[in-house]
Each structure stands twice: as structure tokens, then as C-alpha cells.
Design a protein around this motif. Structure first.
Motif, short mmCIF file in Angstrom:
data_model
loop_
_atom_site.label_atom_id
_atom_site.label_comp_id
_atom_site.label_asym_id
_atom_site.label_seq_id
_atom_site.Cartn_x
_atom_site.Cartn_y
_atom_site.Cartn_z
N GLY A 1 0.78 -1.23 0.00
CA GLY A 1 0.00 0.00 0.00
C GLY A 1 0.81 1.27 0.00
N ASP A 2 2.11 1.19 0.19
CA ASP A 2 2.93 2.40 0.23
C ASP A 2 3.22 2.97 -1.15
OD1 ASP A 2 3.04 2.15 2.95
OD2 ASP A 2 5.05 1.27 2.97
N THR A 3 3.14 2.16 -2.19
CA THR A 3 3.50 2.59 -3.54
C THR A 3 2.32 3.33 -4.17
OG1 THR A 3 4.94 0.68 -3.77
CG2 THR A 3 4.34 1.85 -5.78
N VAL B 1 13.18 6.86 -14.30
CA VAL B 1 13.06 6.98 -12.84
C VAL B 1 12.80 8.44 -12.46
CG1 VAL B 1 14.35 6.83 -10.67
CG2 VAL B 1 14.43 4.95 -12.29
N LEU B 2 13.55 9.35 -13.05
CA LEU B 2 13.33 10.78 -12.76
C LEU B 2 11.93 11.23 -13.16
CD1 LEU B 2 16.76 12.30 -13.84
CD2 LEU B 2 15.91 11.95 -11.51
N PHE B 3 11.47 10.77 -14.33
CA PHE B 3 10.13 11.13 -14.79
C PHE B 3 9.06 10.61 -13.84
CE2 PHE B 3 6.32 9.69 -17.01
CZ PHE B 3 5.81 10.91 -17.42
N VAL B 4 9.14 9.35 -13.46
CA VAL B 4 8.11 8.76 -12.60
C VAL B 4 8.16 9.38 -11.21
CG1 VAL B 4 7.31 6.61 -11.52
CG2 VAL B 4 8.03 6.61 -13.90
N ARG B 5 9.35 9.63 -10.70
CA ARG B 5 9.46 10.29 -9.40
C ARG B 5 8.77 11.66 -9.42
NH1 ARG B 5 13.10 8.10 -5.73
NH2 ARG B 5 13.18 10.07 -4.62
N LYS B 6 8.96 12.39 -10.50
CA LYS B 6 8.32 13.70 -10.63
C LYS B 6 6.81 13.55 -10.81
CE LYS B 6 8.59 17.97 -13.28
NZ LYS B 6 9.24 18.69 -14.37
N TYR B 7 6.40 12.59 -11.63
CA TYR B 7 4.97 12.35 -11.90
C TYR B 7 4.23 11.98 -10.61
CZ TYR B 7 0.80 10.38 -14.14
OH TYR B 7 -0.49 10.11 -14.52
N LEU B 8 4.86 11.17 -9.76
CA LEU B 8 4.23 10.72 -8.52
C LEU B 8 4.49 11.65 -7.34
CD1 LEU B 8 5.00 6.90 -8.75
CD2 LEU B 8 2.83 8.04 -9.23
N ASN B 9 5.22 12.75 -7.57
CA ASN B 9 5.56 13.72 -6.52
C ASN B 9 6.28 13.06 -5.35
OD1 ASN B 9 4.38 15.93 -7.88
ND2 ASN B 9 2.36 15.33 -7.14
N LEU B 10 7.26 12.21 -5.64
CA LEU B 10 8.03 11.57 -4.59
C LEU B 10 9.15 12.51 -4.14
CD1 LEU B 10 8.39 7.98 -6.11
CD2 LEU B 10 6.76 8.77 -4.39
N ASP C 1 12.92 13.46 -2.54
CA ASP C 1 14.26 12.98 -2.87
C ASP C 1 14.71 11.83 -1.98
OD1 ASP C 1 14.50 14.78 -4.93
OD2 ASP C 1 15.61 16.26 -3.75
N ASN C 2 14.21 11.76 -0.75
CA ASN C 2 14.66 10.70 0.15
C ASN C 2 13.77 9.46 0.09
OD1 ASN C 2 12.47 11.81 1.39
ND2 ASN C 2 13.43 12.13 3.38
N THR C 3 12.78 9.44 -0.81
CA THR C 3 11.93 8.25 -0.99
C THR C 3 12.62 7.29 -1.94
OG1 THR C 3 9.94 9.60 -0.71
CG2 THR C 3 9.66 7.44 -1.71
N TYR D 1 7.04 -1.03 -10.59
CA TYR D 1 7.76 -0.06 -9.76
C TYR D 1 7.27 -0.15 -8.33
CZ TYR D 1 3.66 3.00 -10.18
OH TYR D 1 2.41 3.52 -10.12
N SER D 2 8.14 0.23 -7.42
CA SER D 2 7.82 0.16 -6.00
C SER D 2 8.68 1.15 -5.24
CB SER D 2 8.08 -1.27 -5.50
OG SER D 2 7.82 -1.34 -4.12
N VAL D 3 8.22 1.52 -4.06
CA VAL D 3 9.02 2.38 -3.19
C VAL D 3 9.72 1.54 -2.11
CG1 VAL D 3 7.70 4.47 -3.60
CG2 VAL D 3 7.02 2.93 -1.74
N THR D 4 9.50 0.22 -2.14
CA THR D 4 10.18 -0.70 -1.24
C THR D 4 10.87 -1.77 -2.06
OG1 THR D 4 8.21 -2.07 -1.01
CG2 THR D 4 8.54 -0.35 0.65
N PRO D 5 12.00 -2.32 -1.60
CA PRO D 5 12.64 -3.41 -2.34
C PRO D 5 11.79 -4.67 -2.25
CG PRO D 5 13.85 -2.91 -0.32
CD PRO D 5 12.76 -1.91 -0.44
N THR D 6 11.07 -4.96 -3.30
CA THR D 6 10.08 -6.02 -3.29
C THR D 6 10.67 -7.41 -3.49
OG1 THR D 6 8.51 -4.43 -4.18
CG2 THR D 6 7.91 -6.74 -4.33
N TYR D 7 11.55 -7.55 -4.46
CA TYR D 7 12.14 -8.86 -4.77
C TYR D 7 13.57 -8.90 -4.26
CZ TYR D 7 8.22 -8.96 -7.98
OH TYR D 7 6.97 -8.91 -8.53
#
Length: 127
Positions: free
Chosen positions: A43-45, A65-74, A76-78, A120-126
Motif C-alpha cells: 500500500g505504500d506505492t 526513474v526521474l520522470f516517474v518520481r516527478k509524476y508521482l511527486n516523490l 528525494d529521500n523516498t 515499480y515500487s518504493v520498497t525493495p520487493t524482490y
């Protein structure tokens, strides 16, 4: 003194740039490729409203990665991770076109072309 006559100077016509003739681009360079991005990892992603994108095959994973980070408003430390085929993290310097050539195919576009699926994920899934 010399009696040789020099020709009168006349205005030369302006130079026009030549149109360059370049070889036709290859199929991978000519067209954009379709990628699908799926959120995984609990649920965090955050989920993207639009998950199918057309990108140039020369784009690097780091640019995505830069595009998706900007798109999702993440922030810098996420943390942010991409996975290919639910199994491995691509290197940031890999071209999307190379990954598409090797791993696209499971899902098709409306026109029948294969899609590259990136999770994509904000946690190391695998692993």
C-alpha cells in the motif's frame, strides 16, 4: 605598373544550406516503444493514473526513474525501484530499447505491438 585588368567584383549569390542526406533510421530509432508501468509492493506505492506510455528507445532507465518520481511527486529521500518481468532491477544506464528488444511481449497494444512491462515500487520487493 601592370596593365592587366582585374575583373570587376560582383555580388555573389547568397549561399543556401545543403540538405543533409542521412541514412534511414532503423526501426528501433524511428518509432517510439510502448511501456506499461505497474505499481507493486503493498500500500505504500502510489498508483499512476496513466500506466501506459510511449517513449523513445534511446531513453535510459535513469531518465524514466526521474520522470516517474516527478509524476508521482516523490521526495528525494523516498526510495524508488523498477523491476523487469517481476524479477530483476535494470541498471540505470540500460536503454529502454534494449530491454524492450529482450523482454517485451507478454502484453500487446491495441495494434498488436508488444509492450515492455516495468513494475515499480518504493520498497525493495524482490530479493
Amino acid at each position: 605598373m601592370s596593365d592587366s585588368a582585374t575583373p570587376p567584383k560582383t555580388a555573389s549569390p547568397p549561399l543556401t544550406p545543403a540538405t543533409p542526406t542521412s541514412p534511414a533510421p532503423s526501426l528501433v530509432e524511428a518509432e517510439k516503444i510502448t511501456i506499461m508501468m505497474k505499481a507493486i509492493g503493498g500500500g505504500d506505492t502510489p498508483i499512476m493514473k496513466k500506466n501506459t506510455w510511449s517513449v523513445e528507445p534511446t531513453k535510459k532507465i535513469s531518465e524514466l526513474v526521474l520522470f516517474v518520481r516527478k509524476y508521482l511527486n516523490l521526495t528525494d529521500n523516498t526510495n524508488f525501484f523498477f523491476f523487469v518481468n517481476d524479477s530483476f532491477v535494470p541498471h540505470p544506464d540500460h536503454n529502454v530499447g534494449n530491454l524492450y528488444t529482450c523482454f517485451a511481449g507478454g502484453c500487446k497494444t491495441a495494434k498488436g505491438a508488444p509492450k515492455l512491462i516495468l513494475q515499480y515500487s518504493v520498497t525493495p520487493t524482490y530479493g
